[in-house]
Design a protein around this motif. Structure first.
Motif, PDB file in Angstrom:
ATOM      1  N   ALA A 168       0.779  -1.196   0.196  1.00 46.80           N
ATOM      2  CA  ALA A 168      -0.102  -0.151  -0.019  1.00 46.80           C
ATOM      3  C   ALA A 168       0.917   1.228  -0.153  1.00 46.80           C
ATOM      4  CB  ALA A 168      -1.010   0.133   1.122  1.00 46.80           C
ATOM      5  N   ASN A 169       0.226   2.382  -0.588  1.00 39.30           N
ATOM      6  CA  ASN A 169       1.073   3.375  -0.627  1.00 39.30           C
ATOM      7  C   ASN A 169       0.301   4.634   0.268  1.00 39.30           C
ATOM      8  OD1 ASN A 169       3.076   2.707  -2.485  1.00 39.30           O
ATOM      9  ND2 ASN A 169       1.453   2.791  -4.234  1.00 39.30           N
ATOM     10  N   VAL A 170       1.020   5.775   0.769  1.00 38.72           N
ATOM     11  CA  VAL A 170       0.363   6.656   1.483  1.00 38.72           C
ATOM     12  C   VAL A 170       0.152   7.647   0.569  1.00 38.72           C
ATOM     13  CG1 VAL A 170       0.694   8.345   3.313  1.00 38.72           C
ATOM     14  CG2 VAL A 170       1.685   6.156   3.717  1.00 38.72           C
ATOM     15  N   LYS A 171      -1.118   8.090   0.315  1.00 36.58           N
ATOM     16  CA  LYS A 171      -1.673   9.174  -0.423  1.00 36.58           C
ATOM     17  C   LYS A 171      -1.900  10.442   0.171  1.00 36.58           C
ATOM     18  CE  LYS A 171      -4.216   7.894  -3.905  1.00 36.58           C
ATOM     19  NZ  LYS A 171      -3.361   8.048  -5.205  1.00 36.58           N
ATOM     20  N   ALA A 172      -0.842  11.606   0.255  1.00 38.38           N
ATOM     21  CA  ALA A 172      -0.899  12.791   1.134  1.00 38.38           C
ATOM     22  C   ALA A 172      -1.587  13.972   0.111  1.00 38.38           C
ATOM     23  CB  ALA A 172       0.090  13.232   1.297  1.00 38.38           C
ATOM     24  N   ASP A 173      -2.292  14.505   0.896  1.00 36.40           N
ATOM     25  CA  ASP A 173      -3.194  15.798   0.160  1.00 36.40           C
ATOM     26  C   ASP A 173      -2.479  17.020   0.294  1.00 36.40           C
ATOM     27  OD1 ASP A 173      -5.641  15.039  -1.284  1.00 36.40           O
ATOM     28  OD2 ASP A 173      -5.802  13.856   0.503  1.00 36.40           O
ATOM     29  N   ASP A 174      -1.447  17.261   1.223  1.00 36.79           N
ATOM     30  CA  ASP A 174      -0.655  18.473   1.739  1.00 36.79           C
ATOM     31  C   ASP A 174       0.527  18.217   2.085  1.00 36.79           C
ATOM     32  OD1 ASP A 174      -1.043  18.697   4.459  1.00 36.79           O
ATOM     33  OD2 ASP A 174      -2.971  18.091   4.097  1.00 36.79           O
ATOM     34  N   ALA A 266       2.069  16.466   9.881  1.00 32.58           N
ATOM     35  CA  ALA A 266       0.642  16.763  10.264  1.00 32.58           C
ATOM     36  C   ALA A 266      -0.142  16.847   9.087  1.00 32.58           C
ATOM     37  CB  ALA A 266       0.672  18.099  11.336  1.00 32.58           C
ATOM     38  N   ARG A 267       0.342  16.113   7.924  1.00 37.36           N
ATOM     39  CA  ARG A 267      -0.556  16.272   6.804  1.00 37.36           C
ATOM     40  C   ARG A 267      -1.819  15.345   6.770  1.00 37.36           C
ATOM     41  NH1 ARG A 267       3.759  12.960   2.953  1.00 37.36           N
ATOM     42  NH2 ARG A 267       3.234  10.772   3.823  1.00 37.36           N
ATOM     43  N   SER A 268      -2.713  15.897   5.851  1.00 36.58           N
ATOM     44  CA  SER A 268      -3.981  14.767   5.691  1.00 36.58           C
ATOM     45  C   SER A 268      -3.476  13.782   4.845  1.00 36.58           C
ATOM     46  CB  SER A 268      -5.020  15.831   5.082  1.00 36.58           C
ATOM     47  OG  SER A 268      -5.569  16.620   6.019  1.00 36.58           O
ATOM     48  N   GLN A 269      -3.766  12.528   4.902  1.00 37.22           N
ATOM     49  CA  GLN A 269      -3.215  11.449   4.206  1.00 37.22           C
ATOM     50  C   GLN A 269      -4.149  10.163   4.400  1.00 37.22           C
ATOM     51  OE1 GLN A 269       0.730  11.070   6.119  1.00 37.22           O
ATOM     52  NE2 GLN A 269       0.177   8.747   6.703  1.00 37.22           N
ATOM     53  N   ARG A 270      -4.425   9.291   3.531  1.00 41.48           N
ATOM     54  CA  ARG A 270      -4.803   8.028   3.497  1.00 41.48           C
ATOM     55  C   ARG A 270      -4.042   6.867   2.831  1.00 41.48           C
ATOM     56  NH1 ARG A 270      -6.971   6.135  -1.030  1.00 41.48           N
ATOM     57  NH2 ARG A 270      -7.605   7.263  -2.863  1.00 41.48           N
ATOM     58  N   LEU A 271      -4.180   5.639   3.299  1.00 38.37           N
ATOM     59  CA  LEU A 271      -3.651   4.667   2.523  1.00 38.37           C
ATOM     60  C   LEU A 271      -4.216   4.601   0.939  1.00 38.37           C
ATOM     61  CD1 LEU A 271      -2.997   1.978   5.109  1.00 38.37           C
ATOM     62  CD2 LEU A 271      -1.346   3.152   3.952  1.00 38.37           C
ATOM     63  N   SER A 272      -3.533   4.152   0.115  1.00 43.34           N
ATOM     64  CA  SER A 272      -4.070   3.668  -1.190  1.00 43.34           C
ATOM     65  C   SER A 272      -5.178   2.700  -1.087  1.00 43.34           C
ATOM     66  CB  SER A 272      -3.218   3.368  -2.142  1.00 43.34           C
ATOM     67  OG  SER A 272      -2.293   2.226  -1.889  1.00 43.34           O
ATOM     68  N   TYR A 273      -4.753   1.658  -0.362  1.00 42.80           N
ATOM     69  CA  TYR A 273      -5.853   0.795   0.153  1.00 42.80           C
ATOM     70  C   TYR A 273      -5.627   0.263   1.464  1.00 42.80           C
ATOM     71  CZ  TYR A 273      -2.119  -2.477  -1.744  1.00 42.80           C
ATOM     72  OH  TYR A 273      -1.032  -2.843  -2.319  1.00 42.80           O
ATOM     73  N   ALA A 274      -6.598   0.054   2.257  1.00 45.50           N
ATOM     74  CA  ALA A 274      -6.431  -0.035   3.777  1.00 45.50           C
ATOM     75  C   ALA A 274      -6.553  -1.476   4.267  1.00 45.50           C
ATOM     76  CB  ALA A 274      -7.522   0.829   4.670  1.00 45.50           C
ATOM     77  N   SER A 275      -6.598  -2.257   3.225  1.00 42.13           N
ATOM     78  CA  SER A 275      -6.742  -4.023   3.743  1.00 42.13           C
ATOM     79  C   SER A 275      -6.164  -4.645   2.603  1.00 42.13           C
ATOM     80  CB  SER A 275      -8.211  -4.253   3.981  1.00 42.13           C
ATOM     81  OG  SER A 275      -9.017  -4.179   2.885  1.00 42.13           O
ATOM     82  N   GLY A 276      -5.814  -5.634   2.660  1.00 39.97           N
ATOM     83  CA  GLY A 276      -5.339  -6.713   2.021  1.00 39.97           C
ATOM     84  C   GLY A 276      -5.576  -8.288   2.344  1.00 39.97           C
ATOM     85  N   ASN A 277      -4.859  -9.140   1.902  1.00 33.52           N
ATOM     86  CA  ASN A 277      -4.791 -10.674   2.263  1.00 33.52           C
ATOM     87  C   ASN A 277      -4.423 -10.763   3.835  1.00 33.52           C
ATOM     88  OD1 ASN A 277      -5.755 -11.581  -0.190  1.00 33.52           O
ATOM     89  ND2 ASN A 277      -3.477 -11.800  -0.846  1.00 33.52           N
ATOM     90  N   GLY A 278      -5.309 -11.111   4.660  1.00 34.84           N
ATOM     91  CA  GLY A 278      -5.189 -11.027   6.037  1.00 34.84           C
ATOM     92  C   GLY A 278      -4.822  -9.876   6.996  1.00 34.84           C
ATOM     93  N   TRP A 279      -5.032  -8.723   6.358  1.00 29.11           N
ATOM     94  CA  TRP A 279      -4.585  -7.561   7.033  1.00 29.11           C
ATOM     95  C   TRP A 279      -5.604  -6.524   6.926  1.00 29.11           C
ATOM     96  CZ3 TRP A 279      -3.470  -2.755   4.880  1.00 29.11           C
ATOM     97  CH2 TRP A 279      -2.862  -2.810   3.663  1.00 29.11           C
ATOM     98  N   ASP A 284      -4.599   6.348  12.558  1.00 28.08           N
ATOM     99  CA  ASP A 284      -3.904   7.058  11.608  1.00 28.08           C
ATOM    100  C   ASP A 284      -3.189   6.275  10.476  1.00 28.08           C
ATOM    101  OD1 ASP A 284      -4.756   9.374  12.909  1.00 28.08           O
ATOM    102  OD2 ASP A 284      -2.896   9.693  13.944  1.00 28.08           O
ATOM    103  N   ALA A 285      -3.138   5.004  10.658  1.00 31.93           N
ATOM    104  CA  ALA A 285      -2.659   4.236   9.534  1.00 31.93           C
ATOM    105  C   ALA A 285      -3.093   4.253   8.411  1.00 31.93           C
ATOM    106  CB  ALA A 285      -2.049   2.694   9.990  1.00 31.93           C
ATOM    107  N   ALA A 286      -4.723   4.235   8.888  1.00 34.91           N
ATOM    108  CA  ALA A 286      -5.619   4.264   7.631  1.00 34.91           C
ATOM    109  C   ALA A 286      -6.000   5.634   6.907  1.00 34.91           C
ATOM    110  CB  ALA A 286      -6.877   3.620   7.896  1.00 34.91           C
ATOM    111  N   ILE A 287      -6.308   6.514   7.895  1.00 34.68           N
ATOM    112  CA  ILE A 287      -6.482   7.938   7.666  1.00 34.68           C
ATOM    113  C   ILE A 287      -6.021   8.632   8.443  1.00 34.68           C
ATOM    114  CG2 ILE A 287      -8.449   9.686   7.473  1.00 34.68           C
ATOM    115  CD1 ILE A 287     -10.218   7.514   6.173  1.00 34.68           C
TER     116      ILE A 287
END
Length: 363
Positions: A168-174, A266-279, A284-287
């Motif tokens: 997964a990648n971290v997608k930041a908006d600022d 202190a930026r706003s960010q989310r994961l490109s996808y917050a789940s996968g096989n078995g996780w 804050d790891a998700a959003i």
């Protein structure tokens, strides 16, 4: 043999989830890199977070000398007159300015009482997915621990350490950063434990009194506005910015003391996808939200029951629940961005300032 879940990260989000899951009879493990003595940033808990904590831990952790009750927030935002948010009219009636990491340490004790296994000063050495379970190896101060959890939860905060290893990648908006000073000095702004927010031309300030005659002051600005140089340069720049305020600086003495200045993302960010096989990722790891929302800790506490429901449904054989969760995270973040945009639109005093234009014209 009971199903087991491994939660990586012993902050509020991971501990809250562990408490809820442990009470269902699951074998829950929580790993924490620290031993709860290091500096932790984030302290304000609004009434909704206090309410969530009361539901998690009946013996309320907030009724001790480590924490300071807060009657609300005063925000000098959009104009010179304050916008006052008073907690008196909330059913809980009060917020709390937490002393971290004391709060996390006490919450970990509550987590153990609920039946979870918590291992401190511990790292995840490896985790191999075997279609229905993980082969996970931990390294603690007491030695190697081998686990076979059916699910791993990333609760490592903004770094989203495990999720990024899974691709997964971290997608930041600022590119917002906080320059933070923790110090010891009591002043008139401590009355009522009220939080102070003040907008300025190149960012905004946050100040909160804490228990034991301490306080925290933060300046939020963008990475390219931070000075280049060492600690002395940063110190001089921070003091200069503080002198440009009308309210924070007037109520702040001994400007930099104690630990000095600390810089945190202190930026706003989310994961490109917050789940996968078995996780899956939580908190804050998700959003991760803009600190303006003052909801980092309370969000982790409040979401514990929803996250636990996702985990239990997955363990019960619901094949699509993790994909549904990932889609919901993206939807929630989209809704948050609209709300955040509306907040920044209300500050119009510096229409050509780069910091504000970036937030008012983003989509």
């Amino acid at each position: 043999m009971k199903d087991s879940v491994l939660i990586i990260g012993g902050g509020p989000a991971g501990l809250a989830l562990a408490i809820v899951l442990s009470r269902t009879g699951l074998d829950v493990w929580v790993t924490e890199l620290s031993n709860y003595t290091q500096l932790r940033i984030g302290e304000h808990l609004p009434p909704s977070g206090v309410q969530a904590l009361n539901m998690l831990v009946p013996n309320n952790l907030l009724f001790n000398e480590n924490h300071l009750n807060s009657s609300g927030v005063d925000a000098y935002w959009g104009h010179l007159a304050p916008n006052r948010m008073d907690y008196l009219f909330h059913p809980i009636g009060v917020g709390v300015n937490l002393s971290r990491p004391a709060f996390d340490r006490d919450l970990a004790l509550g987590c153990r009482e609920a039946g979870a296994n918590i291992v401190l000063s511990t790292v995840l050495l490896s985790a191999e997915w075997k279609r229905t379970y993980w082969l996970a190896t931990l390294k603690s101060l007491s030695g190697i621990i081998d686990l076979h959890p059916k699910l791993i939860v990333d609760a490592t905060g903004r770094c989203a350490r495990f999720a990024r290893i899974q691709g997964a990648n971290v997608k930041a908006d600022d590119q917002q950063f906080a320059v933070i000073n923790m110090r010891t000095n009591r002043n008139e702004f401590a009355d009522g434990g009220r939080v102070l927010i003040e907008a300025t031309e190149n960012g905004w300030w946050y100040r909160a009194p804490l228990a034991s005659d301490r306080s925290v002051t933060m300046y939020m600005t963008d990475a390219d506005m931070l000075p280049r140089g060492g600690k002395a340069t940063l110190h001089a720049w921070w003091i200069n910015q503080l002198h440009k305020t009308n309210y924070v600086g007037a109520n702040t003495t001994n400007c930099v003391s104690g630990r000095g200045l600390v810089v945190r993302c202190a930026r706003s960010q989310r994961l490109s996808y917050a789940s996968g096989n078995g996780w899956l990722a939580v908190g804050d790891a998700a959003i991760a939200l803009d600190p303006l929302a003052s909801r980092g800790i309370s969000k982790g506490l409040e979401e514990a029951w929803h996250s636990a429901d996702i985990v239990l449904r997955y363990l019960s054989g619901s094949a699509n629940v993790l994909h549904e969760y990932a889609d919901k995270v993206i939807q929630s973040y989209s809704e948050y961005k609209k709300l955040r945009h509306s907040y920044y639109l209300t500050e119009t005093r510096w229409p050509i300032a780069k910091f504000w234009r970036r937030r008012q014209y983003q989509t």
